[in-house]
Design a protein around this motif. Structure first.
Motif, short mmCIF file in Angstrom:
data_model
loop_
_atom_site.label_atom_id
_atom_site.label_comp_id
_atom_site.label_asym_id
_atom_site.label_seq_id
_atom_site.Cartn_x
_atom_site.Cartn_y
_atom_site.Cartn_z
N VAL A 12 38.67 48.31 40.90
CA VAL A 12 38.65 47.04 40.19
C VAL A 12 37.19 46.62 40.04
O VAL A 12 36.50 46.37 41.04
CB VAL A 12 39.43 45.96 40.95
CG1 VAL A 12 39.41 44.65 40.17
CG2 VAL A 12 40.86 46.42 41.20
N ARG A 14 34.63 43.84 38.81
CA ARG A 14 34.61 42.41 38.51
C ARG A 14 33.18 42.01 38.16
O ARG A 14 32.25 42.25 38.94
CB ARG A 14 35.11 41.61 39.72
CG ARG A 14 35.31 40.12 39.46
CD ARG A 14 35.66 39.39 40.76
NE ARG A 14 36.79 40.01 41.43
CZ ARG A 14 38.06 39.71 41.21
NH1 ARG A 14 38.36 38.78 40.32
NH2 ARG A 14 39.02 40.31 41.87
N CYS A 25 44.04 36.04 38.93
CA CYS A 25 44.32 37.42 39.34
C CYS A 25 45.03 37.45 40.70
O CYS A 25 45.95 38.24 40.92
CB CYS A 25 43.03 38.23 39.39
SG CYS A 25 41.73 37.51 40.42
N GLU A 26 44.63 36.57 41.59
CA GLU A 26 45.24 36.51 42.92
C GLU A 26 46.70 36.09 42.83
O GLU A 26 47.58 36.66 43.49
CB GLU A 26 44.47 35.52 43.80
CG GLU A 26 44.98 35.42 45.23
CD GLU A 26 44.22 34.40 46.04
OE1 GLU A 26 44.17 34.55 47.27
OE2 GLU A 26 43.66 33.44 45.44
N HIS A 34 43.92 41.11 44.99
CA HIS A 34 42.81 40.16 44.89
C HIS A 34 42.91 39.07 45.96
O HIS A 34 44.00 38.58 46.26
CB HIS A 34 42.81 39.51 43.50
CG HIS A 34 42.85 40.50 42.38
ND1 HIS A 34 41.75 41.18 41.94
CD2 HIS A 34 43.89 40.96 41.63
CE1 HIS A 34 42.09 41.99 40.95
NE2 HIS A 34 43.40 41.86 40.75
N SER A 45 38.38 42.42 45.95
CA SER A 45 39.54 43.23 45.57
C SER A 45 39.72 44.38 46.53
O SER A 45 38.74 45.02 46.94
CB SER A 45 39.36 43.77 44.14
OG SER A 45 39.15 42.74 43.22
N CYS A 50 45.65 48.77 44.32
CA CYS A 50 45.75 48.67 42.86
C CYS A 50 46.57 49.82 42.29
O CYS A 50 46.35 50.99 42.63
CB CYS A 50 44.36 48.67 42.24
SG CYS A 50 44.37 48.50 40.44
N CYS A 56 46.08 41.75 35.94
CA CYS A 56 44.92 40.88 36.20
C CYS A 56 43.95 40.92 35.03
O CYS A 56 43.43 39.88 34.59
CB CYS A 56 44.22 41.28 37.49
SG CYS A 56 43.65 43.01 37.53
#
Length: 501
Positions: A12, A14, A25-26, A34, A45, A50, A56
């Motif tokens: 991930v 970011r 996202c959380e 997240h 993350s 994932c 997300c």
């Protein structure tokens, strides 16, 4: 321990300059990838969790997130790739059978992509589908050639029960339990509006969906989940499931954590108990046994409903189909080895079965040679991805196609291939109420209608380009197909010529 650690398959990424710590996202990630750290006012993350479902990244308001394939790899080896090594690590750690979902991802040939269509030019002019009538209706069920007359010599109409479809596409079997209530509602409503059919799968029919019975095919599988008189009477047709493309020769298993509430009542299975379908039907060990079940179901419904028999595409498929055609079945459904499912043993999914194109061609040829092709209709499935695939399947001899994965993609599936976990972030392959509500059936059914409306327009365009105005004129018309890059043996099985001939 270090030996069990496997580097994440996805990472991930970011962008800290774009991230506004909104925590969408959380809240949206069912896999808990997240986390917000208030003391540092930043999001972090856990890449190990994932599954690359894109939820997300799709909902991030500032496009601060993207999911990338991890560059981390094992030392290069032509025989032992990363997939093979990590699978051995998993099994050495757990001692369990590997499970996978959503169809065979391996790089086997896709024969639809190696076939091209003919087009009209001068002597056989094309037809404009915008100005000329084009017939895409399909009737499923055997035809009769018997002629009867009354005492005055007038013909007596002999009608066999049939299903009428507005186009040669239906939604394939996906059971309530493996997919959500909202997904089933979307499929049912779309089938009714389009004038086609959807298949309940082996999970029974929720009482809310009895209203869609005239567009419903119910399934009778080895576990007999949810099968009762009203279930059969409500449907437009009945399908006996012998096998499916993603897992030929084995049964089904819906984990107990998905057997909750209405799923438990609909399947008639206690809450929390695993719903396990045996590999064989314990009352079917021959074509004669199958015939007995076919006619038992016809008798139970007063001979008012066509009976399908669904089988997986395997090496002796033509002989099997020949026997089924003689069993009294009205439709044979054949599922190719790329067919999707919520969960299947990885080794079965990736190594058992044959492509639907070869299976269809061999079955159609065998039934024609034996003079029994008109006894049954053929419906095929197993990675039908577009209207062109449908069109080529009909030219190879199919009456219609089932679509499953394509329909789920229209509903929002991102093929993250973790259906068996029950944590579908798009509300499709889950029974968690907080996730199910993410799929709005009002939007879902409209997207399905849009997809098949577009496909129907494309089918008419393809028909017009060939100079034909009826889908029936295309069925089994292999002169309309040419192969590219195929061996002579493959061309012979498909019953087509190479491009340029």
């Amino acid at each position: 321990m270090a030996i069990e650690f496997m580097y994440p398959e996805y990472e991930v990424l970011r962008d800290p300059d774009r991230c506004i710590r909104c925590r969408v996202c959380e809240r949206q990630c069912a896999n808990e990838v997240h986390t917000y750290l208030p003391e540092k006012d930043r999001m972090i993350s856990d890449d190990l969790k994932c599954v690359n479902c894109h939820r997300c990244a799709t909902l991030c308001p500032t496009r601060a997130i993207k999911i990338v394939k991890s560059p981390h790899t094992f030392k290069e080896n032509a025989n032992w790739g990363q997939k093979e090594i990590t699978e051995i690590y998993k099994q050495a750690s757990s001692g369990g059978v590997l499970l996978s979902s959503m169809g065979n991802p391996e790089k086997y040939p896709v024969y639809f992509d190696k076939m091209l269509l003919n087009a009209s030019q001068v002597t056989n002019p094309s037809i404009d589908p915008l100005r000329e009538p084009m017939e895409t209706r399909v009737f499923l069920g055997g035809k009769t050639h018997e002629i009867k007359r009354d005492e005055n010599g007038r013909l007596i109409p002999i009608k066999r029960v049939k299903l009428e479809l507005s186009m040669p596409v239906m939604f394939s079997a996906m059971s309530y339990g493996s997919i959500s209530y909202n997904a089933h509602e979307s499929l049912a409503r779309a089938a009714r509006e389009l004038g086609i059919f959807y298949n309940t799968g082996e999970g029974g029919l929720h009482e809310d969906f009895y209203q869609y019975g005239s567009n419903t095919i119910v399934q009778v599988a080895s576990g007999r989940f949810g099968v009762h008189k009203k279930y059969l009477d409500t449907a437009a047709a009945i399908e006996i499931k012998i096998g499916q493309g993603a897992k030929p020769g084995i049964g089904g298993h819906l984990p107990g954590e998905k057997i909750v509430g209405d799923v438990s009542r609909t399947r008639m299975v206690p809450e929390g108990a695993d719903a396990i379908s045996p590999a064989p039907h314990h009352d079917i060990y021959s074509i004669e046994d199958l015939r007995q079940l076919v006619y038992s179901l016809k008798e139970a419904t007063n001979y008012t409903k066509p009976v399908f028999v669904k089988i997986a595409a395997v090496h002796n498929i033509a002989a099997i189909a020949s026997g089924i055609a003689r069993s009294g079945a009205d439709v044979i459904a054949i599922d190719g080895f790329r067919g999707g499912t919520g969960a299947a043993p990885t080794r079965i999914r990736d190594n058992v079965g044959i492509p639907i194109e070869l299976a269809l061609a061999s079955v159609d040829t065998r039934l024609r040679e034996e003079g029994i092709r008109d006894r049954v209709s053929l419906v095929v499935a197993g990675s039908i991805r577009s209207s062109a695939d449908v069109f080529k399947a009909v030219a190879l001899g199919a009456d219609a196609c089932y679509i499953g994965t394509a329909a789920l993609l229209a509903l929002g599936c991102h093929l993250c291939r973790t259906c068996q976990t029950g944590r579908c972030n798009w509300g499709i392959a889950t029974q968690r109420p907080d996730l199910v509500k993410r799929l709005n059936p009002d939007l879902g059914y409209q997207r399905l209608v849009n997809l098949l409306t577009a496909w129907n327009h494309e089918i008419k365009e393809l028909m017009g380009g060939m100079g034909i105005n009826s889908i029936e004129s295309l069925k089994g018309n292999r002169l309309m197909l040419r192969g590219v890059g195929l061996t002579q043996k493959e061309l012979d099985i498909l019953g087509i010529k190479h491009a340029g001939e």
